[in-house]
Design a protein around this motif. Structure first.
Motif, mmCIF file in Angstrom:
data_model
loop_
_atom_site.group_PDB
_atom_site.id
_atom_site.type_symbol
_atom_site.label_atom_id
_atom_site.label_comp_id
_atom_site.label_asym_id
_atom_site.label_seq_id
_atom_site.Cartn_x
_atom_site.Cartn_y
_atom_site.Cartn_z
ATOM 1 N N MET A 1 0.838 -1.188 0.000
ATOM 2 C CA MET A 1 0.000 0.000 0.000
ATOM 3 C C MET A 1 0.875 1.241 0.000
ATOM 4 O O MET A 1 1.942 1.252 0.620
ATOM 5 N N LEU A 2 0.425 2.256 -0.699
ATOM 6 C CA LEU A 2 1.124 3.531 -0.744
ATOM 7 C C LEU A 2 0.147 4.631 -0.394
ATOM 8 O O LEU A 2 -0.942 4.718 -0.985
ATOM 9 N N GLN A 3 0.492 5.455 0.588
ATOM 10 C CA GLN A 3 -0.345 6.578 1.019
ATOM 11 C C GLN A 3 0.492 7.851 0.924
ATOM 12 O O GLN A 3 1.563 7.946 1.513
ATOM 13 N N GLN A 4 0.028 8.827 0.152
ATOM 14 C CA GLN A 4 0.735 10.096 -0.003
ATOM 15 C C GLN A 4 -0.150 11.238 0.468
ATOM 16 O O GLN A 4 -1.330 11.291 0.125
ATOM 17 N N THR A 5 0.439 12.118 1.253
ATOM 18 C CA THR A 5 -0.264 13.308 1.738
ATOM 19 C C THR A 5 0.591 14.531 1.447
ATOM 20 O O THR A 5 1.771 14.564 1.803
ATOM 21 N N ARG A 6 -0.008 15.527 0.811
ATOM 22 C CA ARG A 6 0.685 16.786 0.554
ATOM 23 C C ARG A 6 -0.107 17.908 1.201
ATOM 24 O O ARG A 6 -1.323 17.962 1.083
ATOM 25 N N VAL A 7 0.608 18.793 1.868
ATOM 26 C CA VAL A 7 -0.036 19.910 2.566
ATOM 27 C C VAL A 7 0.592 21.217 2.100
ATOM 28 O O VAL A 7 1.825 21.356 2.087
ATOM 29 N N PHE A 8 -0.248 22.171 1.698
ATOM 30 C CA PHE A 8 0.230 23.491 1.306
ATOM 31 C C PHE A 8 -0.817 24.519 1.699
ATOM 32 O O PHE A 8 -1.996 24.378 1.356
ATOM 33 N N GLU A 9 -0.389 25.530 2.450
ATOM 34 C CA GLU A 9 -1.264 26.606 2.908
ATOM 35 C C GLU A 9 -2.506 26.057 3.605
ATOM 36 O O GLU A 9 -3.613 26.559 3.425
ATOM 37 N N GLY A 10 -2.314 25.018 4.384
ATOM 38 C CA GLY A 10 -3.401 24.457 5.176
ATOM 39 C C GLY A 10 -4.286 23.462 4.460
ATOM 40 O O GLY A 10 -5.182 22.886 5.077
ATOM 41 N N ASN A 11 -4.066 23.243 3.172
ATOM 42 C CA ASN A 11 -4.880 22.303 2.404
ATOM 43 C C ASN A 11 -4.175 20.955 2.296
ATOM 44 O O ASN A 11 -2.981 20.891 1.999
ATOM 45 N N SER A 12 -4.927 19.878 2.521
ATOM 46 C CA SER A 12 -4.372 18.529 2.462
ATOM 47 C C SER A 12 -4.846 17.820 1.199
ATOM 48 O O SER A 12 -6.047 17.812 0.896
ATOM 49 N N LEU A 13 -3.908 17.231 0.473
ATOM 50 C CA LEU A 13 -4.219 16.465 -0.720
ATOM 51 C C LEU A 13 -3.811 15.017 -0.476
ATOM 52 O O LEU A 13 -2.672 14.751 -0.067
ATOM 53 N N PHE A 14 -4.727 14.072 -0.738
ATOM 54 C CA PHE A 14 -4.473 12.668 -0.462
ATOM 55 C C PHE A 14 -4.482 11.852 -1.752
ATOM 56 O O PHE A 14 -5.298 12.089 -2.648
ATOM 57 N N TRP A 15 -3.584 10.889 -1.802
ATOM 58 C CA TRP A 15 -3.548 9.944 -2.901
ATOM 59 C C TRP A 15 -2.964 8.638 -2.395
ATOM 60 O O TRP A 15 -2.097 8.638 -1.515
ATOM 61 N N GLY A 16 -3.432 7.512 -2.939
ATOM 62 C CA GLY A 16 -2.862 6.242 -2.521
ATOM 63 C C GLY A 16 -3.459 5.081 -3.287
ATOM 64 O O GLY A 16 -4.421 5.241 -4.051
ATOM 65 N N ASN A 17 -2.864 3.901 -3.102
ATOM 66 C CA ASN A 17 -3.425 2.702 -3.696
ATOM 67 C C ASN A 17 -2.975 1.473 -2.925
ATOM 68 O O ASN A 17 -2.053 1.536 -2.103
ATOM 69 N N ALA A 18 -3.642 0.367 -3.185
ATOM 70 C CA ALA A 18 -3.265 -0.933 -2.632
ATOM 71 C C ALA A 18 -3.170 -1.914 -3.786
ATOM 72 O O ALA A 18 -3.974 -1.866 -4.730
ATOM 73 N N ARG A 19 -2.165 -2.792 -3.715
ATOM 74 C CA ARG A 19 -1.971 -3.794 -4.759
ATOM 75 C C ARG A 19 -1.821 -5.166 -4.134
ATOM 76 O O ARG A 19 -1.048 -5.339 -3.189
ATOM 77 N N LEU A 20 -2.558 -6.109 -4.668
ATOM 78 C CA LEU A 20 -2.495 -7.496 -4.224
ATOM 79 C C LEU A 20 -1.907 -8.325 -5.355
ATOM 80 O O LEU A 20 -2.505 -8.436 -6.421
ATOM 81 N N ASP A 21 -0.717 -8.863 -5.109
ATOM 82 C CA ASP A 21 -0.001 -9.658 -6.113
ATOM 83 C C ASP A 21 0.141 -8.880 -7.419
ATOM 84 O O ASP A 21 -0.036 -9.414 -8.516
ATOM 85 N N GLY A 22 0.454 -7.585 -7.284
ATOM 86 C CA GLY A 22 0.691 -6.746 -8.446
ATOM 87 C C GLY A 22 -0.540 -6.160 -9.089
ATOM 88 O O GLY A 22 -0.440 -5.305 -9.979
ATOM 89 N N GLN A 23 -1.715 -6.571 -8.645
ATOM 90 C CA GLN A 23 -2.961 -6.093 -9.237
ATOM 91 C C GLN A 23 -3.587 -5.025 -8.357
ATOM 92 O O GLN A 23 -3.726 -5.206 -7.151
ATOM 93 N N LEU A 24 -3.966 -3.910 -8.950
ATOM 94 C CA LEU A 24 -4.571 -2.812 -8.203
ATOM 95 C C LEU A 24 -5.869 -3.273 -7.556
ATOM 96 O O LEU A 24 -6.764 -3.788 -8.228
ATOM 97 N N SER A 25 -5.968 -3.098 -6.230
ATOM 98 C CA SER A 25 -7.177 -3.517 -5.518
ATOM 99 C C SER A 25 -7.967 -2.331 -4.975
ATOM 100 O O SER A 25 -9.184 -2.398 -4.870
#
Length: 211
Positions: free
Chosen positions: A13-37
């Protein structure tokens, strides 16, 4: 490496959080045996593979959205107290591997603005600082994350037991995939985002002042 260790089965699993001027941006994914879940963008998490029935998945979507909303509001509060005029990027990478010889390996690694920040030592359920040299934010975040069962024992159980169990089910399955065995997948996403709380407190309380 031995040939038996060369091609592990993986859930990551990959979880990315970016914060600028108080705003939070989220992105992420999970992969099971190489396949996006699963896929996360903003407050919306999508189940790409049909691993859970619609009713159960709708509840989990609400749980993730509620947590991320609370996280965003907390960040806004911190930034009003101590404004930060540059982007902060926090990346969490977690998961487990099951090798053909039966051995396993679980991990949780965190980077802050591209530099190693913290890691979770799964066997002892302890957070360890990875930032080179002394760092007040890393010290504070480590202490915060060590306070809560959700970010210690629960995270250890997910990585060492639930995650590995999912992979063992994958290797043993015959015929149709069981949705029940995959229900905890999104739990890792929730745990991953929950773990950001202690780090956010450290980043936005310690930056520009004393913890």
């Amino acid at each position: 490496c031995l040939a038996s260790l060369a091609v592990p089965l993986a859930f990551t699993m990959l979880q990315q959080t970016r914060v600028f001027e108080g705003n939070s941006l989220f992105w992420g994914n999970a992969r099971l045996d190489g396949q996006l879940s699963h896929h996360l963008e903003g407050l919306n998490v999508t189940q790409v593979l049909p691993l859970e029935p619609p009713d159960a998945w709708a509840r989990r979507q609400r749980e993730v959205a509620f947590y991320l909303t609370c996280f965003s509001q907390l960040v806004k509060l911190f930034c009003k107290e101590r404004p930060i005029n540059y982007t902060q990027r926090l990346d969490c990478h977690l998961g487990c591997y099951l090798f053909p010889n039966g051995t396993t390996h679980s991990f949780y690694e965190v980077t802050l603005n591209g530099t190693a920040f913290l890691s979770f030592h799964v066997p002892n359920a302890t957070w360890q600082r990875r930032w080179p040299g002394r760092h007040a934010v890393a010290d504070y975040a480590q202490k915060e994350l060590m306070k809560y069962p959700m970010t210690t024992q629960s995270l250890q159980h997910f990585l060492n037991t639930t995650c590995v169990g999912i992979l063992k089910t994958q290797t043993a399955k015959t015929g149709k995939q069981s949705t029940r065995s995959h229900a905890p997948l999104v739990l890792g996403l929730i745990l991953g985002t929950f773990a950001l709380l202690g780090m956010a407190m450290g980043i936005f309380l310690c930056t520009g002042g004393s913890c």
